[in-house]
Design an enzyme around this catalytic site. Structure first.
Site, PDB file in Angstrom:
ATOM      1  CE  LYS A 132       2.669   3.444  12.439  1.00 49.48           C
ATOM      2  NZ  LYS A 132       3.313   3.040  12.043  1.00 49.48           N
TER       3      LYS A 132
ATOM      4  N   PRO B 225      -5.838   0.615  18.410  1.00 48.63           N
ATOM      5  CG  PRO B 225      -7.453  -0.418  17.517  1.00 48.63           C
ATOM      6  CD  PRO B 225      -7.040   0.787  18.818  1.00 48.63           C
TER       7      PRO B 225
ATOM      8  CG  HIS C 275      -2.061  -0.675   1.147  1.00 47.97           C
ATOM      9  ND1 HIS C 275      -3.324   0.003   1.594  1.00 47.97           N
ATOM     10  CD2 HIS C 275      -2.264  -1.778   0.498  1.00 47.97           C
ATOM     11  CE1 HIS C 275      -4.388  -1.451   1.099  1.00 47.97           C
ATOM     12  NE2 HIS C 275      -4.010  -2.485   0.119  1.00 47.97           N
TER      13      HIS C 275
ATOM     14  CE1 TYR D 224      -5.605   4.463   8.532  1.00 51.24           C
ATOM     15  CE2 TYR D 224      -6.507   4.405  11.227  1.00 51.24           C
ATOM     16  CZ  TYR D 224      -5.834   3.599   9.175  1.00 51.24           C
ATOM     17  OH  TYR D 224      -4.466   3.076   9.963  1.00 51.24           O
TER      18      TYR D 224
ATOM     19  CE1 TYR E  40      -1.602   3.571   8.077  1.00 55.14           C
ATOM     20  CE2 TYR E  40      -0.984   2.959   6.075  1.00 55.14           C
ATOM     21  CZ  TYR E  40      -1.733   2.954   7.330  1.00 55.14           C
ATOM     22  OH  TYR E  40      -2.901   2.451   6.694  1.00 55.14           O
TER      23      TYR E  40
HETATM   24  P1  RFL Z   1      -0.365 -10.880  21.888  1.00 51.40           P
HETATM   25  O1  RFL Z   1      -0.886 -11.160  20.403  1.00 51.40           O
HETATM   26  O2  RFL Z   1      -1.633 -10.574  22.866  1.00 51.40           O
HETATM   27  O3  RFL Z   1      -0.440 -12.311  22.325  1.00 51.40           O
HETATM   28  C1  RFL Z   1       0.109 -12.780  23.622  1.00 51.40           C
HETATM   29  C2  RFL Z   1      -0.057 -14.130  24.465  1.00 51.40           C
HETATM   30  O4  RFL Z   1       0.845 -14.090  25.543  1.00 51.40           O
HETATM   31  C3  RFL Z   1      -1.100 -15.665  25.714  1.00 51.40           C
HETATM   32  N1  RFL Z   1      -0.739 -15.343  27.333  1.00 51.40           N
HETATM   33  C4  RFL Z   1      -0.233 -15.936  27.747  1.00 51.40           C
HETATM   34  N2  RFL Z   1       0.498 -16.761  28.046  1.00 51.40           N
HETATM   35  C5  RFL Z   1       1.283 -17.721  28.564  1.00 51.40           C
HETATM   36  N3  RFL Z   1       0.521 -17.431  30.669  1.00 51.40           N
HETATM   37  C6  RFL Z   1      -0.115 -16.550  30.207  1.00 51.40           C
HETATM   38  N4  RFL Z   1      -0.102 -15.623  31.392  1.00 51.40           N
HETATM   39  C7  RFL Z   1      -0.797 -15.380  29.505  1.00 51.40           C
HETATM   40  N5  RFL Z   1      -1.410 -14.274  29.516  1.00 51.40           N
HETATM   41  C8  RFL Z   1      -1.492 -14.325  27.395  1.00 51.40           C
HETATM   42  C9  RFL Z   1      -1.745 -15.034  25.027  1.00 51.40           C
HETATM   43  O5  RFL Z   1      -2.651 -16.440  24.941  1.00 51.40           O
HETATM   44  C10 RFL Z   1      -1.301 -15.089  23.897  1.00 51.40           C
HETATM   45  O6  RFL Z   1      -0.917 -15.461  22.666  1.00 51.40           O
HETATM   46  O7  RFL Z   1       0.232 -10.266  22.162  1.00 51.40           O
HETATM   47  P2  RFL Z   1       1.998  -9.711  21.968  1.00 51.40           P
HETATM   48  O8  RFL Z   1       2.575 -10.632  20.558  1.00 51.40           O
HETATM   49  O9  RFL Z   1       2.635  -8.446  22.145  1.00 51.40           O
HETATM   50  O10 RFL Z   1       1.002  -9.461  19.760  1.00 51.40           O
HETATM   51  C11 RFL Z   1       0.618  -7.493  20.051  1.00 51.40           C
HETATM   52  C12 RFL Z   1      -0.273  -7.268  18.782  1.00 51.40           C
HETATM   53  O11 RFL Z   1      -0.936  -8.263  19.014  1.00 51.40           O
HETATM   54  C13 RFL Z   1      -1.531  -6.331  19.119  1.00 51.40           C
HETATM   55  O12 RFL Z   1      -0.694  -4.910  19.312  1.00 51.40           O
HETATM   56  C14 RFL Z   1      -1.967  -6.324  17.388  1.00 51.40           C
HETATM   57  O13 RFL Z   1      -3.108  -7.313  17.371  1.00 51.40           O
HETATM   58  C15 RFL Z   1      -2.550  -4.457  17.407  1.00 51.40           C
HETATM   59  N6  RFL Z   1      -3.240  -4.837  16.234  1.00 51.40           N
HETATM   60  C16 RFL Z   1      -2.905  -3.853  15.336  1.00 51.40           C
HETATM   61  N7  RFL Z   1      -1.577  -3.159  15.288  1.00 51.40           N
HETATM   62  C17 RFL Z   1      -0.594  -3.453  13.852  1.00 51.40           C
HETATM   63  O14 RFL Z   1       0.565  -2.869  14.513  1.00 51.40           O
HETATM   64  N8  RFL Z   1      -1.768  -3.144  12.905  1.00 51.40           N
HETATM   65  C18 RFL Z   1      -3.176  -3.646  12.867  1.00 51.40           C
HETATM   66  O15 RFL Z   1      -3.454  -3.358  11.726  1.00 51.40           O
HETATM   67  C19 RFL Z   1      -3.621  -3.591  14.209  1.00 51.40           C
HETATM   68  N9  RFL Z   1      -4.996  -4.054  14.241  1.00 51.40           N
HETATM   69  C20 RFL Z   1      -5.448  -4.651  16.534  1.00 51.40           C
HETATM   70  C21 RFL Z   1      -5.469  -4.105  15.336  1.00 51.40           C
HETATM   71  C22 RFL Z   1      -5.843  -4.944  17.662  1.00 51.40           C
HETATM   72  C23 RFL Z   1      -6.630  -4.582  17.970  1.00 51.40           C
HETATM   73  N10 RFL Z   1      -7.123  -5.743  18.937  1.00 51.40           N
HETATM   74  C24 RFL Z   1      -8.627  -6.290  19.189  1.00 51.40           C
HETATM   75  C25 RFL Z   1      -7.174  -5.162  20.424  1.00 51.40           C
HETATM   76  C26 RFL Z   1      -7.400  -4.320  15.658  1.00 51.40           C
HETATM   77  C27 RFL Z   1      -7.927  -4.257  16.425  1.00 51.40           C
HETATM   78  C28 RFL Z   1      -8.975  -4.277  16.429  1.00 51.40           C
HETATM   79  C1  PHB Z   2      -6.756  -3.989  10.347  1.00 54.47           C
HETATM   80  O1  PHB Z   2      -6.562  -4.432   8.785  1.00 54.47           O
HETATM   81  O2  PHB Z   2      -7.436  -4.593  10.734  1.00 54.47           O
HETATM   82  C2  PHB Z   2      -7.063  -2.032  10.480  1.00 54.47           C
HETATM   83  C3  PHB Z   2      -6.109  -1.438   9.648  1.00 54.47           C
HETATM   84  C4  PHB Z   2      -6.055  -0.539  10.152  1.00 54.47           C
HETATM   85  C5  PHB Z   2      -5.851   0.045  11.470  1.00 54.47           C
HETATM   86  C6  PHB Z   2      -6.314  -0.822  12.187  1.00 54.47           C
HETATM   87  C7  PHB Z   2      -6.519  -2.440  11.513  1.00 54.47           C
HETATM   88  O3  PHB Z   2      -4.834   1.126  12.130  1.00 54.47           O
END
Ligand code: RFL
Ligand code: PHB
Length: 389
Positions: free
Chosen positions: A296, A292, A72, A200, A384
């Site tokens: 990041k 989100p 992108h 956005y 970004y």
């Molecule tokens: P995770 O993915 O939460 O993984 C943590 C893992 O640890 C386990 N765990 C345990 N294991 C053992 N003992 C315990 N006591 C434990 N407690 C927990 C969990 O089961 C899990 O498997 O953290 P990690 O690895 O630091 O990764 C972070 C990312 O997952 C998170 O920052 C992103 O998903 C955030 N995010 C986005 N990030 C981006 O860079 N680009 C995006 O487009 C983006 N979109 C998003 C997002 C997060 C979202 N939500 C649901 C919060 C969109 C959404 C809607």
């Molecule tokens: C996504 O594709 O899930 C997404 C894209 C941009 C964002 C957050 C989530 O800022």
């Protein structure tokens, strides 16, 4: 059992760290609370910075990413229906890649056995021991049996609700937090995306986001109140509200279809300092959360992991401690700037309950300014695509 690095959590942070260490010949075991199936099903991030794609390339785990990832070169802001294109590549010479977190997780999990990275699934009651002393260990229960792994280093990659951060004494930890008075309702659907770039959209009724996973799968989000319930958001209500908020030009291209996933996530900014205590190192959501807006969270997890892998390799293989001693400060310097960008974009694009007419005018003025100013667009583009490591 013994290992050199015990990693708690098999999210992106823990998996990327485990692979990085194994690539350098260092022993690592991942201890994960939930099942493999559940970890693989989580639908979350979609937009990857170069920090993340470069890391996957260095690990030799970018085969599917190269085939299926969508480059992108811009992003689109919409203010009450008015479209502002931000040409990210023109401002930065770089691009981002759309590739789902689900796919990264799958790639990393499937490559683990061949690379000698053990993952212990469904480990409950994980506890950390002696993080300040010479005999750190992690204990947990699997299949009804209590087990203990002795280790040199513990990496806390267990996300915001994990146990690792809590193992750092309260007197040492400094926590900074901003909870937002709304969440995001996310929908995944097998329909072609409505717009070539991620959109956005700021609207009187609230924020909306249009993203994608492929040419046939779309990801959409709506700002909703924290009290909203999923069962009150049937698909037809979702699509109607989405189209209103995206504005007529983009709405005209929205193709609707049945949702294949629907969830609500609260929004939060959070940082816990320091990210190291004794032999415990935190990475990813375990140490910080961003809303989100700006995509990041996962990208910050990969910059932490890039710093931490490098630091642990020079400590374990060469006895050099500068990297592990500087890890927390180095990671936090980048984290705070990324926290700022995610907070800025959240404040700019969302409706806040009780916001005054003045605040709304300020948002409009800022979006107008962005529409007309190359300098303002360059600031957004630079953040970004991701700040330099
Ligand atoms: P995770 O993915 O939460 O993984 C943590 C893992 O640890 C386990 N765990 C345990 N294991 C053992 N003992 C315990 N006591 C434990 N407690 C927990 C969990 O089961 C899990 O498997 O953290 P990690 O690895 O630091 O990764 C972070 C990312 O997952 C998170 O920052 C992103 O998903 C955030 N995010 C986005 N990030 C981006 O860079 N680009 C995006 O487009 C983006 N979109 C998003 C997002 C997060 C979202 N939500 C649901 C919060 C969109 C959404 C809607
Ligand atoms: C996504 O594709 O899930 C997404 C894209 C941009 C964002 C957050 C989530 O800022």
């Amino acid at each position: 059992m013994k290992t050199q690095v015990a990693i708690i959590g098999a999210g992106p942070a823990g998996l990327m760290l485990g692979h990085g260490l194994r690539q350098a010949g260092i022993d690592a075991i991942i201890i994960e609370r939930t099942s493999q199936a559940r970890v693989r099903q989580r639908i979350r991030a979609g937009v990857l910075e170069r920090t993340t794609t470069d890391l996957l390339t260095r690990l030799g785990l970018d085969h599917r990413l190269k085939l299926e990832g969508l480059p992108h070169h811009g992003l689109t802001l919409v203010n009450d229906g008015r479209i502002i294109d931000v040409p990210v590549t023109r401002h930065t010479g770089r691009h981002v890649t759309v590739y789902g977190q689900t796919e990264i997780t799958r790639d990393l999990i499937e490559a683990a056995p061949a690379r000698g990275l053990d993952i212990i699934w469904e480990a409950t009651d994980v506890a950390l021991h002696d993080i300040e002393g010479d005999t750190p260990a992690v204990s947990f229960t699997v299949a009804g049996e209590r087990r203990r792994i002795e280790t040199c280093i513990i990496a806390g990659c267990d996300g915001f609700h994990g146990v690792s951060r809590q193992a750092i004494p309260r007197a040492v930890r400094r926590e900074y937090e901003r909870a937002y008075p709304f969440g995001w309702l996310g929908v995944l659907a097998d329909v072609p995306p409505c717009h070539p770039e991620v959109v956005y959209a700021s609207h009187e009724r609230g924020f909306a986001l249009a993203s994608m996973r492929s040419q046939t799968r779309s990801r959409y989000y709506l700002q909703v109140g924290l009290e909203e319930k999923l069962e009150d958001w049937r698909d037809d209500r979702f699509w109607t509200e989405l189209k209103t908020r995206l504005g007529p030009d983009i709405a005209a291209k929205v193709i609707t279809g049945p949702s294949i996933e629907k969830s609500i996530a609260p929004l939060r900014s959070f940082v816990s300092e320091p990210m190291r205590h004794g032999n415990l190192f935190l990475a990813g959501d375990a140490a910080h959360i961003v809303p989100p807006t700006g995509a990041k969270g996962l990208n910050l997890a990969s910059s932490d992991v890039t710093y931490l892998t490098e630091a642990l390799i020079s400590w374990i293989d060469h006895g050099q401690s500068e990297g592990i001693d500087g890890y927390s400060d180095r990671a936090l310097a980048r984290i705070w700037k990324t926290e700022r960008f995610s907070w800025y974009l959240t404040k700019l694009m969302h409706r806040f309950p009780g916001e005054s007419a003045f605040e709304r005018r300020m948002q409009n003025a800022e979006l107008d300014y962005i529409a007309q100013s190359d300098a303002a667009q360059a600031m957004i583009a630079e953040n970004y695509v991701g700040l330099p490591l």
